[in-house]
Scaffold this motif. Structure first.
Motif, short mmCIF file in Angstrom:
data_model
loop_
_atom_site.label_atom_id
_atom_site.label_comp_id
_atom_site.label_asym_id
_atom_site.label_seq_id
_atom_site.Cartn_x
_atom_site.Cartn_y
_atom_site.Cartn_z
N TYR A 118 0.83 -1.21 0.00
CA TYR A 118 0.00 0.00 0.00
C TYR A 118 0.87 1.26 0.00
O TYR A 118 0.48 2.30 -0.56
N LYS A 119 2.04 1.19 0.61
CA LYS A 119 2.98 2.30 0.55
C LYS A 119 3.64 2.40 -0.82
O LYS A 119 3.80 3.49 -1.37
N VAL A 120 4.02 1.25 -1.37
CA VAL A 120 4.75 1.20 -2.64
C VAL A 120 3.90 1.68 -3.80
O VAL A 120 4.37 2.40 -4.69
N ARG A 121 2.62 1.31 -3.81
CA ARG A 121 1.77 1.60 -4.97
C ARG A 121 1.65 3.10 -5.25
O ARG A 121 1.45 3.50 -6.40
N ASP A 122 1.81 3.92 -4.24
CA ASP A 122 1.72 5.36 -4.43
C ASP A 122 2.88 5.91 -5.27
O ASP A 122 2.81 7.02 -5.78
N PHE A 123 3.94 5.12 -5.43
CA PHE A 123 5.12 5.55 -6.19
C PHE A 123 5.23 4.85 -7.54
O PHE A 123 6.22 5.03 -8.25
N LEU A 124 4.22 4.06 -7.90
CA LEU A 124 4.20 3.40 -9.20
C LEU A 124 3.60 4.31 -10.26
O LEU A 124 2.69 5.10 -9.97
N ASP A 125 4.09 4.19 -11.49
CA ASP A 125 3.45 4.90 -12.60
C ASP A 125 2.06 4.30 -12.83
O ASP A 125 1.74 3.22 -12.32
N THR A 126 1.25 4.95 -13.62
CA THR A 126 -0.16 4.57 -13.78
C THR A 126 -0.32 3.14 -14.25
O THR A 126 -1.09 2.35 -13.67
N ASP A 127 0.39 2.76 -15.32
CA ASP A 127 0.24 1.41 -15.87
C ASP A 127 0.74 0.35 -14.89
O ASP A 127 0.11 -0.70 -14.71
N SER A 128 1.88 0.61 -14.25
CA SER A 128 2.43 -0.36 -13.30
C SER A 128 1.52 -0.52 -12.09
O SER A 128 1.34 -1.63 -11.57
N CYS A 129 0.92 0.58 -11.64
CA CYS A 129 -0.01 0.50 -10.50
C CYS A 129 -1.23 -0.32 -10.88
O CYS A 129 -1.69 -1.16 -10.10
N TYR A 130 -1.74 -0.10 -12.07
CA TYR A 130 -2.90 -0.87 -12.56
C TYR A 130 -2.54 -2.34 -12.65
O TYR A 130 -3.32 -3.22 -12.24
N PHE A 131 -1.36 -2.62 -13.19
CA PHE A 131 -0.89 -4.01 -13.33
C PHE A 131 -0.81 -4.68 -11.96
O PHE A 131 -1.41 -5.75 -11.75
N TRP A 132 -0.07 -4.08 -11.03
CA TRP A 132 0.15 -4.74 -9.75
C TRP A 132 -1.11 -4.78 -8.89
O TRP A 132 -1.32 -5.75 -8.14
N ASP A 133 -1.97 -3.80 -8.99
CA ASP A 133 -3.25 -3.88 -8.26
C ASP A 133 -4.04 -5.09 -8.71
O ASP A 133 -4.61 -5.82 -7.88
N HIS A 134 -4.08 -5.33 -10.02
CA HIS A 134 -4.79 -6.51 -10.54
C HIS A 134 -4.11 -7.80 -10.10
O HIS A 134 -4.78 -8.78 -9.76
N ILE A 135 -2.79 -7.81 -10.10
CA ILE A 135 -2.06 -9.02 -9.72
C ILE A 135 -2.32 -9.35 -8.25
O ILE A 135 -2.62 -10.50 -7.89
N PHE A 136 -2.22 -8.36 -7.37
CA PHE A 136 -2.40 -8.61 -5.94
C PHE A 136 -3.87 -8.87 -5.59
O PHE A 136 -4.15 -9.51 -4.58
#
Length: 307
Positions: A118-136
């Motif tokens: 939850y801390k890390v996702r705030d520093f992800l670019d838009t596509d990477s955040c979307y990717f990892w949110d779906h993965i987790f």
């Protein structure tokens, strides 16, 4: 969500469900993501006598990119045949930006705890955040760590062979990341000239151990280096064209080898060096074995070209 991102997520789901086809170090368009680098990059980078300001390198686990940043790289163009490498690297870069050293170690060693993600996702670019949110959202953190990442061949995340794993150096990298620009291109080393041109003028190029996976002769690889890589370097620049594991066996003291001829091992392990030297003026960088690859030699060797 664009079509490419949608496909990347779908393929990542497939790997989590069954990574047999996507593992075993057979890198292709979609493969498992290396959890860490396997070279002794910390010692190797200290031997290069060039600027790192503008760098071209394979993305891989991202650890080699972080090593370049530690040594002052400001603009890093990365490439990888594996589309998912970009997301693995971006997760690691975001983790460094977001987390203190102990938290970063815990993020990987404890297999991505939710409270840290939850801390890390705030520093992800838009596509990477979307990717990892779906993965987790899709899988348990344990399954993501064990199946989407290559933790068998690339083993434990924390070693002293990368500066990012040392506390003081971690904070230097954390500071340097703020002023670094990192790009990603999905391509094969064989056709790298189609994506990067001599106008890029790099100070440093790092190709890791890609040669092991290209299925090219020494002569073919040498032509690729001379025709496609050397033109990308600035004058005074350096390109690490191959990292060999367990070569440079000047001494064999172990009784394990007493039944064999020492010269045989020397000839066998140093063959790539001798063969590539017939086509290119190589510089050799000997470092402590990283523990990956050949168990026979007492040194790893980086082979580089200078312009």
């Amino acid at each position: 969500m664009n079509i490419k991102l949608k496909k990347d997520i779908k393929m990542a789901f497939n790997i989590i469900n069954d990574n047999t086809f996507f593992s075993h170090c057979i890198y292709k368009k979609y493969s498992v993501i290396p959890i860490r680098g396997t070279e002794n990059s910390r010692e190797l980078f200290s031997q290069f006598n060039c600027s790192f300001e503008k760098t071209l390198m394979v993305a891989g686990s991202g650890d080699q990119v972080l090593e370049a940043i530690f040594y002052g790289a400001k603009m890093i163009d990365t490439f990888d045949i594996n589309c998912l490498a970009k997301y693995g690297c971006n997760l690691k870069f975001a983790a460094i930006k977001a987390l203190e050293y102990e938290e970063y170690i815990s993020f990987y060693c404890d297999k991505f705890p939710d409270y840290l993600y939850y801390k890390v996702r705030d520093f992800l670019d838009t596509d990477s955040c979307y990717f990892w949110d779906h993965i987790f959202d899709y899988a348990y953190n344990f399954d993501i760590y064990e199946n989407l990442f290559d933790v068998d061949n690339h083993r434990k995340i924390i070693t002293s062979f990368f500066s990012v794993n040392l506390r003081d150096d971690y904070y230097k990298i954390k500071d340097n990341l703020i002023n670094s620009t990192i790009s990603f291109t999905n391509c094969n080393l064989r056709n790298i000239a189609d994506y990067f041109s001599s106008k890029d003028n790099y100070n440093f190029i790092y190709l890791s151990n890609i040669y092991y996976y290209l299925n090219q002769s020494y002569e073919e690889y040498s032509k690729l280096m001379l025709n496609s890589i050397m033109p990308l370097l600035k004058n005074g620049g350096e390109a690490l064209i191959h990292y060999l594991y367990g070569a440079g066996i000047d001494e064999l003291k172990s009784s394990l080898y007493s039944i064999f001829d020492d010269l045989f091992f020397q000839e066998f392990l140093d063959l790539p060096i001798r063969e590539l030297e017939t086509f290119m003026p190589l510089e050799k960088h000997l470092v402590e074995c990283s523990g990956y690859g050949s168990p026979y030699g007492n040194r790893d060797v980086g082979l580089s070209l200078r312009k």
